[in-house]
Scaffold this motif. Structure first.
Motif, PDB file in Angstrom:
ATOM      1  N   GLY A   1       0.804  -1.217   0.000  1.00 19.80           N
ATOM      2  CA  GLY A   1       0.000   0.000   0.000  1.00 19.80           C
ATOM      3  C   GLY A   1       0.835   1.263   0.000  1.00 19.80           C
ATOM      4  O   GLY A   1       2.039   1.248  -0.217  1.00 19.80           O
ATOM      5  N   THR A   2       0.146   2.371   0.206  1.00 18.08           N
ATOM      6  CA  THR A   2       0.805   3.668   0.258  1.00 18.08           C
ATOM      7  C   THR A   2       0.500   4.313   1.598  1.00 18.08           C
ATOM      8  O   THR A   2      -0.266   3.785   2.383  1.00 18.08           O
TER       9      THR A   2
ATOM     10  N   LEU B   1       6.052   3.763   0.871  1.00 14.99           N
ATOM     11  CA  LEU B   1       7.417   3.750   1.394  1.00 14.99           C
ATOM     12  C   LEU B   1       8.001   2.348   1.477  1.00 14.99           C
ATOM     13  O   LEU B   1       9.183   2.137   1.182  1.00 14.99           O
ATOM     14  N   VAL B   2       7.188   1.380   1.875  1.00 17.97           N
ATOM     15  CA  VAL B   2       7.678   0.002   1.983  1.00 17.97           C
ATOM     16  C   VAL B   2       8.061  -0.531   0.600  1.00 17.97           C
ATOM     17  O   VAL B   2       9.103  -1.159   0.423  1.00 17.97           O
TER      18      VAL B   2
ATOM     19  N   VAL C   1       9.003   1.189  -2.020  1.00 18.90           N
ATOM     20  CA  VAL C   1      10.232   1.866  -2.464  1.00 18.90           C
ATOM     21  C   VAL C   1      11.448   1.254  -1.767  1.00 18.90           C
ATOM     22  O   VAL C   1      12.472   0.984  -2.400  1.00 18.90           O
ATOM     23  N   ALA C   2      11.328   1.008  -0.464  1.00 15.23           N
ATOM     24  CA  ALA C   2      12.443   0.423   0.289  1.00 15.23           C
ATOM     25  C   ALA C   2      12.770  -0.979  -0.234  1.00 15.23           C
ATOM     26  O   ALA C   2      13.944  -1.328  -0.414  1.00 15.23           O
ATOM     27  N   LEU C   3      11.744  -1.787  -0.490  1.00  9.22           N
ATOM     28  CA  LEU C   3      11.977  -3.131  -1.029  1.00  9.22           C
ATOM     29  C   LEU C   3      12.653  -3.055  -2.402  1.00  9.22           C
ATOM     30  O   LEU C   3      13.593  -3.799  -2.686  1.00  9.22           O
ATOM     31  N   ALA C   4      12.170  -2.167  -3.242  1.00  8.70           N
ATOM     32  CA  ALA C   4      12.736  -2.029  -4.584  1.00  8.70           C
ATOM     33  C   ALA C   4      14.207  -1.633  -4.514  1.00  8.70           C
ATOM     34  O   ALA C   4      15.046  -2.196  -5.235  1.00  8.70           O
ATOM     35  N   GLU C   5      14.542  -0.682  -3.668  1.00  6.85           N
ATOM     36  CA  GLU C   5      15.932  -0.233  -3.551  1.00  6.85           C
ATOM     37  C   GLU C   5      16.833  -1.337  -2.993  1.00  6.85           C
ATOM     38  O   GLU C   5      17.936  -1.552  -3.478  1.00  6.85           O
ATOM     39  N   TYR C   6      16.353  -2.036  -1.982  1.00  5.25           N
ATOM     40  CA  TYR C   6      17.146  -3.096  -1.372  1.00  5.25           C
ATOM     41  C   TYR C   6      17.418  -4.218  -2.374  1.00  5.25           C
ATOM     42  O   TYR C   6      18.558  -4.662  -2.535  1.00  5.25           O
TER      43      TYR C   6
END
Length: 150
Positions: A45-46, A70-71, A73-78
């Motif tokens: 979600g957002t 945010l979650v 985005v964090a998963l994608a970056e990691y």
């Protein structure tokens, strides 16, 4: 044969087959992990929540799937970096297997120079990747070993 080389071709074959099977499993696990991360990101979600109106329209389910929370985005970056590391590991293993096969074949054929060349070539970075490097802590705050696509 040269006394510096002591290769047991049937033994090498067994090791190569076992290693190739394990690499195939790792590659499959990587694909599964990628799908799971995508699913987790989509489900996270957002920060808006599902009951908040946006431009007069309710935010429900996947109506705003292109907006990431945010979650997500964090998963994608990691996993962006980890995915490259996994790809490198599979490619590096494949190159090593190919090199061992080539070197062993040349050894059986009695061409020790070609065997040595195959062994040297197996140590090169896989196609599409740079050699792994260490980024010193003075630049990042913590030492980090990185794999980069070329």
């Amino acid at each position: 044969m040269d006394k510096d080389w002591d290769i047991d071709p049937p033994g090498v074959r067994g090791v190569l087959l076992n290693t190739a099977e394990i690499i195939g499993q790792i590659e499959g696990e990587g694909k599964s992990l990628s799908a799971l991360v995508e699913s987790a990101a989509a489900s996270s979600g957002t920060i808006l929540g599902n009951d908040v109106a946006r431009e007069g329209k309710p935010v429900v389910g996947d109506a705003y799937a292109n907006e990431l929370g945010l979650v997500a985005v964090a998963l994608a970056e990691y996993f962006k970096d980890r995915g490259v590391c996994l790809e490198y590991m599979v490619a590096r293993s494949g190159r090593s297997l190919d090199g061992a096969t080539g070197a062993t074949t040349a050894y059986i054929d009695g061409d020790l120079e070609m065997a040595a060349e195959a062994q040297r070539n197996a140590l090169l970075p896989p196609e599409g990747f740079e050699a792994p490097r260490v980024i010193p802590a003075s630049q990042t705050g913590a030492e980090w070993r990185g794999v980069y696509k070329s």
